[in-house]
Enzyme design. Structure first.
Site: not given
Ligand code: UD1
Length: 431
Positions: A32-33, A102, A126, A131-133, A315, A407
């Site tokens: 999926k991811n 997302r 969520c 989950r900030p970016v 996960d 999902r």
């Molecule tokens: C992806 C996966 C999700 C998995 C996660 C960690 C997809 C679609 N989803 O989510 O299933 O659980 O990796 O293996 O691929 N963070 C920040 N700032 C940022 C980005 C991230 O603080 O700009 C934090 C997040 O809030 C979280 C941590 O970093 O606490 C890990 O997040 P991230 O690796 O970015 O996960 P996703 O890509 O959202």
């Protein structure tokens, strides 16, 4: 998820009668991811792309609708998606679609790189965390984009992105993927340092390379991308889903069964299989992308800490915890990746598990048996963990919250039923 599918997931429950050992084989679907980010990655290409081994999931439907709203023509047949992104008609991802998925934020990197502009609503938090970016945004700025957030929408502009050396404060999977996609069409070389090493990041790099991108180092902490002016058509097979595979390993383990997973990459599950071996299971990979799990009788407790790959995957934390509720002895599970990913604990306790939580740490005292109960899944993997626990519980467990499960798992109950589980999806009384 579209409205009829969502209504169906919300108005049905899974009923599972535990205690039946599983046997046989289960074929693992495409990841999926990986599929979600590769679909967004197709926006980089000015020719048609074909993706194979695409799992049949609500999230894939959601991403399909977002790409269609940008002008991508999409044909779907069984597990193949044909995407024609030749003529994009919009660079604005619509809020009503993005807010439901997302992963649609992935559109920002490819749109910006190819079209010079992208407007994508902030994906928001969520159930498992905020989950900030900001790591994605900071990286895009370092590639020369002007980025600002207004009324909840991220606006990004760059007539031509320029390669840069970017250090990621945390090896975020999403940020690594966003910046890798953006850099494929940037001018010059980009180096992503402290990059995520997940297999899905490697899959994205391989997909982009199959379209002509120049990327090396994916799967290590340092990824180098040499920008190219454009990308060409491709036909690409998505990597197997290591999290779905891990879910079925837990289903086999908790029922002390002997089952074979087909279409897996066992190395992607090293942290998980190491823990399964440590607590008392036998894992045998075969040369043909197979992985067999066998029980040696009882299983013991252990300590787990979730970490970025190659550490233990967040996960699969809820799923391994379900297994540990029935271990001999105690266990400690520490969730370090997401701040709110223990939503399954109260529901497992409702089934008779002995779990105490303090902050991000759960202490589990193994119990001799779980009892079926009505429970509710709070997020995708939490719901799957309840189903795994139910397979070993006495009597019937009724699981609601299936909009989460649908999902991320293709044909979940059918695959379990084929292994011999007693599982039915039934409409709720209100429905
Ligand atoms: C992806 C996966 C999700 C998995 C996660 C960690 C997809 C679609 N989803 O989510 O299933 O659980 O990796 O293996 O691929 N963070 C920040 N700032 C940022 C980005 C991230 O603080 O700009 C934090 C997040 O809030 C979280 C941590 O970093 O606490 C890990 O997040 P991230 O690796 O970015 O996960 P996703 O890509 O959202």
């Amino acid at each position: 998820m579209d409205q009829p599918a969502l209504a169906k997931s919300q108005s049905s429950i899974l009923e599972i009668w535990g205690g039946t050992p599983l046997e046989g084989k289960v074929k693992i679907s495409g990841a999926k991811n990986s599929a979600l980010v590769l679909m967004a990655g197709a926006l980089l290409c000015s020719e048609p792309c074909r993706l194979q081994n695409v799992p049949s999931l609500a999230d894939i439907q959601g991403m399909t609708r977002i790409l269609e709203s940008l002008g991508v023509k999409i044909k779907q047949s069984i597990d193949t998606l044909e995407l024609d992104p030749t003529n994009l008609t919009s660079t604005d991802a619509p809020y009503e679609l993005v807010s439901k998925l997302r992963a649609s934020f992935f559109a920002i990197g490819p749109l910006l790189a190819r079209m010079g502009v992208a407007k994508v609503p902030l994906p928001g938090g969520c159930a498992i965390g905020a989950r900030p970016v900001e790591i994605h945004v900071r990286g895009l700025k370092q590639l020369g984009a002007q980025v600002y957030i207004e009324h909840g929408v991220v606006h990004a502009y760059a007539s031509q992105l320029k390669g840069a050396k970017i250090y990621l404060d945390y090896p975020s999977v999403g940020a690594t993927e966003t910046l890798m996609m953006a850099a494929t069409l940037a001018e010059g070389e980009t180096i992503l340092d402290n990059a995520a090493q997940e297999p899905e990041v490697i899959d994205l790099a391989n997909f982009c390379r199959s379209m002509g991108a120049k990327i090396s180092g994916a799967g290590t902490k340092t990824i180098t991308i040499s920008g190219v002016p454009n990308l060409h058509a491709t036909d690409y097979d998505i990597v197997p889903d290591r999290i779905e595979a891990g879910t079925f390993l837990m289903a086999g383990a908790i029922t002390h069964s002997d089952i074979l997973l087909e279409s897996v990459v066992p190395e992607h599950l090293s942290a998980v299989t190491a823990k399964l071996k440590e607590v008392g299971f036998q894992l045998t990979p075969d040369a043909n992308r197979g992985l067999r799990i066998q029980s040696k009788g009882v299983h013991t407790g252990t300590e787990i800490e979730t970490l970025p790959y190659p550490g233990f995957p967040t996960d699969l934390q809820s799923l391994f915890m379900a297994l540990l509720t029935l271990s001999q002895g105690s266990s400690v599970v520490t969730e370090t990746v997401f701040e709110n990913r223990l939503g399954h604990v109260p529901e497992l306790v409702r089934m008779g598990a002995d779990i105490k939580v303090k902050g991000n740490v759960a202490v589990i005292q193994g119990v001799p048996f779980l009892s079926g109960a009505p429970v509710t899944g709070t997020d995708l993997r939490a719901t799957a963990a309840l189903a795994v626990a139910a397979l070993a519980a006495n009597g019937k467990t009724s699981i609601s919250g299936l909009q989460h499960l649908d999902r991320g798992y293709a044909n979940f109950e059918q695959k379990l039923r084929d292994l011999g589980a007693r599982i039915e999806r039934v409409p709720t009384v209100e429905a």
